[in-house]
Design a protein around this motif. Structure first.
Motif, PDB file in Angstrom:
ATOM      1  N   ILE A 163       0.861  -1.180   0.000  1.00  0.00           N
ATOM      2  CA  ILE A 163       0.000   0.000   0.000  1.00  0.00           C
ATOM      3  C   ILE A 163       0.900   1.233   0.000  1.00  0.00           C
ATOM      4  O   ILE A 163       1.907   1.260   0.708  1.00  0.00           O
ATOM      5  CB  ILE A 163      -0.907  -0.037   1.243  1.00  0.00           C
ATOM      6  CG1 ILE A 163      -1.921  -1.149   1.068  1.00  0.00           C
ATOM      7  CG2 ILE A 163      -1.585   1.289   1.477  1.00  0.00           C
ATOM      8  CD1 ILE A 163      -2.696  -1.449   2.307  1.00  0.00           C
ATOM      9  N   PRO A 164       0.587   2.223  -0.795  1.00  0.00           N
ATOM     10  CA  PRO A 164       1.502   3.358  -0.887  1.00  0.00           C
ATOM     11  C   PRO A 164       1.659   4.072   0.441  1.00  0.00           C
ATOM     12  O   PRO A 164       0.713   4.229   1.196  1.00  0.00           O
ATOM     13  CB  PRO A 164       0.825   4.285  -1.901  1.00  0.00           C
ATOM     14  CG  PRO A 164      -0.598   3.882  -1.882  1.00  0.00           C
ATOM     15  CD  PRO A 164      -0.605   2.422  -1.593  1.00  0.00           C
ATOM     16  N   GLN A 165       2.870   4.455   0.738  1.00  0.00           N
ATOM     17  CA  GLN A 165       3.061   5.298   1.904  1.00  0.00           C
ATOM     18  C   GLN A 165       4.193   6.272   1.628  1.00  0.00           C
ATOM     19  O   GLN A 165       5.051   6.030   0.803  1.00  0.00           O
ATOM     20  CB  GLN A 165       3.339   4.461   3.144  1.00  0.00           C
ATOM     21  CG  GLN A 165       4.437   3.449   2.970  1.00  0.00           C
ATOM     22  CD  GLN A 165       4.696   2.708   4.271  1.00  0.00           C
ATOM     23  OE1 GLN A 165       4.314   3.159   5.332  1.00  0.00           O
ATOM     24  NE2 GLN A 165       5.348   1.581   4.179  1.00  0.00           N
ATOM     25  N   ILE A 166       4.129   7.374   2.347  1.00  0.00           N
ATOM     26  CA  ILE A 166       5.158   8.383   2.186  1.00  0.00           C
ATOM     27  C   ILE A 166       6.026   8.368   3.418  1.00  0.00           C
ATOM     28  O   ILE A 166       5.536   8.516   4.527  1.00  0.00           O
ATOM     29  CB  ILE A 166       4.533   9.779   2.033  1.00  0.00           C
ATOM     30  CG1 ILE A 166       3.582   9.791   0.849  1.00  0.00           C
ATOM     31  CG2 ILE A 166       5.615  10.823   1.867  1.00  0.00           C
ATOM     32  CD1 ILE A 166       2.793  11.062   0.722  1.00  0.00           C
TER      33      ILE A 166
ATOM     34  N   HIS B 102       5.785   0.118   9.018  1.00  0.00           N
ATOM     35  CA  HIS B 102       5.264  -1.147   8.547  1.00  0.00           C
ATOM     36  C   HIS B 102       5.085  -1.060   7.053  1.00  0.00           C
ATOM     37  O   HIS B 102       4.454  -0.145   6.575  1.00  0.00           O
ATOM     38  CB  HIS B 102       3.897  -1.448   9.161  1.00  0.00           C
ATOM     39  CG  HIS B 102       3.952  -1.615  10.636  1.00  0.00           C
ATOM     40  ND1 HIS B 102       3.973  -2.836  11.242  1.00  0.00           N
ATOM     41  CD2 HIS B 102       4.028  -0.705  11.618  1.00  0.00           C
ATOM     42  CE1 HIS B 102       4.045  -2.662  12.544  1.00  0.00           C
ATOM     43  NE2 HIS B 102       4.078  -1.381  12.800  1.00  0.00           N
TER      44      HIS B 102
ATOM     45  N   LEU C  52       3.011  -2.615   4.603  1.00  0.00           N
ATOM     46  CA  LEU C  52       1.873  -3.510   4.588  1.00  0.00           C
ATOM     47  C   LEU C  52       1.904  -4.328   3.324  1.00  0.00           C
ATOM     48  O   LEU C  52       1.965  -3.802   2.232  1.00  0.00           O
ATOM     49  CB  LEU C  52       0.587  -2.692   4.597  1.00  0.00           C
ATOM     50  CG  LEU C  52      -0.188  -2.692   5.886  1.00  0.00           C
ATOM     51  CD1 LEU C  52      -1.578  -2.205   5.603  1.00  0.00           C
ATOM     52  CD2 LEU C  52      -0.213  -4.051   6.511  1.00  0.00           C
ATOM     53  N   GLU C  53       1.888  -5.616   3.480  1.00  0.00           N
ATOM     54  CA  GLU C  53       1.749  -6.438   2.301  1.00  0.00           C
ATOM     55  C   GLU C  53       0.492  -7.250   2.461  1.00  0.00           C
ATOM     56  O   GLU C  53       0.256  -7.864   3.475  1.00  0.00           O
ATOM     57  CB  GLU C  53       2.963  -7.333   2.134  1.00  0.00           C
ATOM     58  CG  GLU C  53       4.149  -6.557   1.632  1.00  0.00           C
ATOM     59  CD  GLU C  53       5.094  -7.441   0.865  1.00  0.00           C
ATOM     60  OE1 GLU C  53       5.021  -8.657   1.038  1.00  0.00           O
ATOM     61  OE2 GLU C  53       5.879  -6.901   0.084  1.00  0.00           O
ATOM     62  N   VAL C  54      -0.298  -7.194   1.459  1.00  0.00           N
ATOM     63  CA  VAL C  54      -1.610  -7.802   1.560  1.00  0.00           C
ATOM     64  C   VAL C  54      -1.622  -9.104   0.778  1.00  0.00           C
ATOM     65  O   VAL C  54      -1.232  -9.134  -0.382  1.00  0.00           O
ATOM     66  CB  VAL C  54      -2.661  -6.848   0.964  1.00  0.00           C
ATOM     67  CG1 VAL C  54      -4.031  -7.408   1.166  1.00  0.00           C
ATOM     68  CG2 VAL C  54      -2.537  -5.483   1.581  1.00  0.00           C
ATOM     69  N   ASP C  55      -2.009 -10.172   1.415  1.00  0.00           N
ATOM     70  CA  ASP C  55      -2.210 -11.420   0.682  1.00  0.00           C
ATOM     71  C   ASP C  55      -3.688 -11.569   0.394  1.00  0.00           C
ATOM     72  O   ASP C  55      -4.491 -11.619   1.297  1.00  0.00           O
ATOM     73  CB  ASP C  55      -1.743 -12.617   1.510  1.00  0.00           C
ATOM     74  CG  ASP C  55      -0.236 -12.688   1.536  1.00  0.00           C
ATOM     75  OD1 ASP C  55       0.372 -12.248   0.544  1.00  0.00           O
ATOM     76  OD2 ASP C  55       0.324 -13.160   2.526  1.00  0.00           O
TER      77      ASP C  55
ATOM     78  N   ILE D 226      -9.998  -4.748  -5.316  1.00  0.00           N
ATOM     79  CA  ILE D 226      -9.123  -3.724  -4.750  1.00  0.00           C
ATOM     80  C   ILE D 226      -8.529  -2.864  -5.854  1.00  0.00           C
ATOM     81  O   ILE D 226      -8.501  -1.645  -5.768  1.00  0.00           O
ATOM     82  CB  ILE D 226      -7.980  -4.377  -3.945  1.00  0.00           C
ATOM     83  CG1 ILE D 226      -8.549  -5.152  -2.761  1.00  0.00           C
ATOM     84  CG2 ILE D 226      -6.999  -3.318  -3.460  1.00  0.00           C
ATOM     85  CD1 ILE D 226      -7.543  -6.034  -2.077  1.00  0.00           C
TER      86      ILE D 226
ATOM     87  N   GLU E 130      -8.745   1.055  -6.063  1.00  0.00           N
ATOM     88  CA  GLU E 130      -7.556   1.894  -6.021  1.00  0.00           C
ATOM     89  C   GLU E 130      -7.473   2.786  -7.256  1.00  0.00           C
ATOM     90  O   GLU E 130      -7.110   3.943  -7.181  1.00  0.00           O
ATOM     91  CB  GLU E 130      -6.294   1.030  -5.943  1.00  0.00           C
ATOM     92  CG  GLU E 130      -6.087   0.357  -4.613  1.00  0.00           C
ATOM     93  CD  GLU E 130      -5.834   1.361  -3.495  1.00  0.00           C
ATOM     94  OE1 GLU E 130      -5.102   2.342  -3.744  1.00  0.00           O
ATOM     95  OE2 GLU E 130      -6.393   1.184  -2.408  1.00  0.00           O
TER      96      GLU E 130
END
Lengths: 367, 501
Positions: A46-49, A93, A95-98, A107, A111
């Motif tokens: 998930i994108p994060q800055i 973190h 986040l990696e989504v399975d 999703i 998105e």
């Protein structure tokens, strides 16, 4: 009332989308869209800055771990702690989504804000499905609704005064029994076919193919989510075109010249042979680095597209992967020839980060 | 408090049991929230009112998606305040919430009694709310973008505080009068010498050694002369005092620093804090609260929180350390006699019935932080029993691999990881470098390089506040380097040869 977090959240989304504070964009860790690919699941970051700080060079940092194994054995997983979360809000973190592929498509749609596709063609292939919707008093024992039956019996016994709370034995009689009932539903089903065409001439390198692979995967996932019955055809071409299997499609490396019209011609033949008629939704995708053998061949392509391919396709998509050798002329030619025609979508893919945008270009119209 | 009657009853019970065990905490207020609310509160670091900033929104998105996709959920959220506030997730099962209540009381006791927390503001809830109001006012006056940009910058420097700084008495050396002591010179000369009998003096204090020592002291003095009071670790405070900031900028920066300082003790006691809370929820649950029918659910939850990951799980290691200490002090496995015992069998069955375990763990929770805790109590036996190892990234196979299980190496690596909250130590050493008003920082390099691109970007943020060129001296691949930013561009200069550290 608008919740406080909502304002902060919107602000974050705007930064990620590049609407405001563009100088922060370089800190967005979008990661590669296609992370690990497990059996049925896939992970997407998930994108994060992350704001820059004085920190240690993380990736190659030593660390202490716990568990079995001998020196030299790999440490699996990627180093996040347990599922608990302490209360200080610190710590990074990724986040990696399975997720399941179906879920993934949903999703992806959320998105990228992809619209649902409006299928064409008459949906005369209808699937019949039984749906259990109601309750009735007669039916086969295999469909007996246990809970409802029990309730009826309980009600009756209380009403009759035979219910004893200290010895709550409920005995249903025939009139108490309830059964599930069903209705037959007709679900219209649409059929669709994707025809992937890829340039495998000498100028398409490993990286270019990888980009096509990632993109094809996502397009596939999305369209599969939209159509139950999706067929795929893979065509590769250099100076001549041929149909190949999926595995070959991504691994084959030919060399030599590029004659795009050969692929379009083969594509048309395939459609006419196997996917004729109105009930098919047809999606030809073509990926190349934009080099064509000659201007003459390009004119042939444009003619093929205009007269044969576009009238029967939902949309024709051309993705141009940037490579060290490709001139990128073909996209310009297409844009020039078709201009605003919305049956054709062209998109440039400069690098891996451009894949997302390109998918959005292709699928964002909902055709 | 909005607990269900059932939980409210358990809450009272658990609280009383915790008191009986000798836990000592502020009044604790529990709130039951649904996942959306708890994620919001968690995104604000546990405080219902924080200043507005997109980073909170980012945190929220991650928690929210993590929850929706079924990856993670927040079990517990507790904040260090008087009264303590703790949040429970309404969709958790009763067993889980009982466990969390017990766990929370462990944290509350730790907050109140651990000395590293002793200087934190216990009315932080109010102060955070005040900060929020103030920042909103400043946004109204100066516009969202300038204020937000400043917060971005400040947060990029947020880890440059002195984590242990609240315990240094004279925080501002600039205010300290410089006493010129006429006798200082002579004292120094005497101090150079190792004390010895007169006839041994020539051997104990050879002239060349004295000379070397004198030079070193002079060198140090020269170093210190650049900044009165020596290098400064609390860079944020340093900038507050010396950078040419406007009033509102000063205020924003000060708010960010105050909040960072408030969170600092939690960064340096992660293992202990979680270990302590886990220790107590385990005791309270198993010995008093747990119903037969709940054992499986409880064990399941426990297994989840205490999972051995490839990376160290603070809950697990902390709990095990406390259990180990309790066991050792109960059996008298400490002190000279035990340490010196070479007989493995004797060590194995060593038990003097000392019964000091409980006392010892309460002492630990009072005085230690993670570094001193691990340093003091991580024993070789513990290290082997719990299968600790050091891993390293192998560039050839592109994965992390176990390097060694050697006790000394593991311990050293663990302590290094924990030191200064895992952040590099960077100090201000000169405010007027080359007599040009440039800020000079020194990274105390120990084994690990700084991440270069980030260091350069951080310098740019620092420049924006200092408004004169800024430099940081560190090492890159064994060579001393200086990263600089003059507002136009960031440059990297190698300023010496590779040499051993």
């Amino acid at each position: 009332m608008v919740r406080r977090i909502e304002t902060d959240y919107q602000r974050f989304r705007q930064i990620v989308r590049g609407r405001i504070k563009r100088d922060l964009r370089k800190y967005i860790s979008n990661g590669e869209l296609l992370g690990r690919q497990g059996k049925e699941t896939i992970s997407i970051p998930i994108p994060q800055i992350e704001l820059p700080r004085f920190t240690f060079d993380t990736g190659e940092q030593d660390g202490v771990g716990q568990g079995g194994g001998d020196p030299g054995d790999p440490v699996d997983g990627d180093g996040e702690g347990g599922p608990g979360e302490a209360g200080d809000g610190e710590g990074q973190h990724t986040l990696e989504v399975d997720v399941q592929l179906d879920e993934l498509a949903r999703i992806l749609g959320e998105e990228l804000e992809l619209p649902n596709i409006q299928p064409r063609g008459n949906a005369d292939i209808a699937a019949e499905r039984d749906k259990y919707t109601g309750i009735r008093r007669i039916g086969p024992e295999s469909l007996r609704h246990f809970k409802r039956t029990y309730k009826e019996a309980l009600k009756r016994q209380i009403a009759m005064g035979t219910y004893d709370p200290d010895n709550p034995v409920i005995i249903p009689v025939r009139e108490d029994r309830r059964y599930r009932s069903w209705k037959v539903k007709h679900n219209p089903e649409y059929r669709a076919v994707i025809l992937y065409m890829m340039d495998v001439s000498g100028s398409m390198g490993t990286e270019q193919k990888e980009m096509v692979r990632i993109q094809a995967f996502w397009i596939d996932t999305w369209l599969r989510y939209q159509y139950k019955d999706l067929q795929t055809v893979y065509i590769v071409h250099d100076a001549v075109a041929k149909e190949v299997t999926q595995h070959e499609f991504f691994h084959l490396r030919e060399s030599g010249g590029t004659k795009i019209s050969s692929a379009y011609q083969l594509c048309m033949n395939t459609i006419e042979d196997r996917f004729g008629g109105d009930e098919w939704n047809i999606y030809p995708f073509h990926f190349s680095d934009g080099d064509n053998w000659s201007g003459k061949d390009t004119s042939t392509c444009i003619q093929l597209l205009r007269e044969q391919m576009l009238p029967i396709s939902n949309v024709f998509c051309y993705g141009q992967v940037k490579s060290a050798y490709g001139s990128g002329q073909f996209k310009r030619d297409l844009d020039q020839a078709f201009g605003e025609d919305d049956r054709i979508i062209t998109s440039g893919i400069p690098d891996r980060d451009g894949i997302l945008q390109s998918i959005k270009d292709f699928l964002g119209k909902g055709r | 408090m909005n607990l269900t009657p059932e939980l409210a009853e358990y809450h009272v019970k658990i609280r009383d049991i915790a008191r009986e065990y000798g836990l000592d905490f502020f009044e604790t207020i529990f709130e039951m929230l649904d996942f959306d609310q708890i994620n919001e509160v968690a995104a604000y670091g546990g405080f219902p009112t924080r200043y507005p900033h997109w980073r909170h929104g980012m945190g929220f998105e991650q928690l929210d998606k993590g929850y929706r996709y079924g990856l993670q959920k927040i079990y517990e959220l507790v904040i260090n305040n008087d009264p303590c506030y703790a949040y429970l997730l309404s969709s958790n099962s009763v067993v889980e919430n009982k466990l969390v209540i017990a766990h929370v009381y462990g944290h509350c006791d730790f907050f109140k009694n651990n000395m590293w927390f002793s200087k934190t503001d216990r009315k932080m809830m109010d102060r955070m709310a005040n900060h929020s109001t103030r920042i909103r006012q400043l946004i109204d006056r100066h516009g969202q973008d300038p204020v937000e940009d400043l917060i971005d910058r400040a947060q990029s420097l947020e880890n440059l505080i002195d984590l242990y700084g609240e315990f240094v008495d004279d925080k501002d050396p600039w205010l300290k009068p410089v006493v010129e002591d006429a006798d200082a010179e002579d004292d120094r000369a005497v101090n150079l010498k190792v004390r010895s009998k007169t006839y041994m003096d020539g051997f104990m204090n050879p002239p060349e050694v004295l000379e070397a020592r004198r030079k070193k002291i002079e060198g140090d003095a020269e170093e210190n002369a650049r900044l009165p009071g020596g290098p400064q670790r609390d860079l944020l405070s340093f900038i507050l005092q010396h950078a040419p900031l406007e009033q509102w900028e000063w205020e924003v920066l000060n708010i960010i620093r105050e909040e960072a300082i408030y969170f600092a003790p939690q960064r340096v006691t992660k293992i202990m804090n979680e270990g302590w809370a886990s220790y107590w929820h385990r005791r309270i649950m198993v010995e008093h609260i747990l119903d037969d029918s709940e054992v499986i659910d409880y064990a399941d939850t426990m297994a989840g929180t205490l999972a051995e990951g490839p990376a160290l799980n603070p809950y697990k290691i902390g709990l095990e350390l406390f259990l180990d200490i309790e066991d050792r002090w109960n059996k008298g496995r400490f002190g000279l006699e035990y340490e010196r015992c070479q007989d493995l069998h004797a060590r194995e069955i060593w038990d003097t019935n000392a019964g000091l375990g409980r006392e010892q763990i309460f002492l630990c929770r009072k005085i230690h932080n993670d570094v001193t805790f691990v340093d003091e109590y991580l024993t070789e036996e513990f290290c082997h029993r719990h299968k600790l190892f050091v891993y390293r990234f192998n560039p050839r196979t592109r994965r992390r691999e176990i390097v060694t299980r050697d006790f000394a190496t593991v311990k050293e690596q663990l302590i290094r990881q924990l030191a200064n909250g895992g952040a590099p130590v960077i100090e201000a050493v000169d405010v007027n470098w080359k007599n040009r008003g440039e800020l000079y920082l020194q990274h105390r390099h120990e084994h690990q390089d700084l991440r270069q691109d980030w260091a350069l970007s951080t310098l740019r943020n620092l420049f924006a506040l200092w408004k004169r060129p800024v430099h940081v001296e560190t090492r890159l691949e064994g060579k001393p380097v200086r990263y600089s930013c003059d507002g136009e561009e960031e440059i990297t200069q190698i300023i010496g040869d590779a040499d051993a550290e």
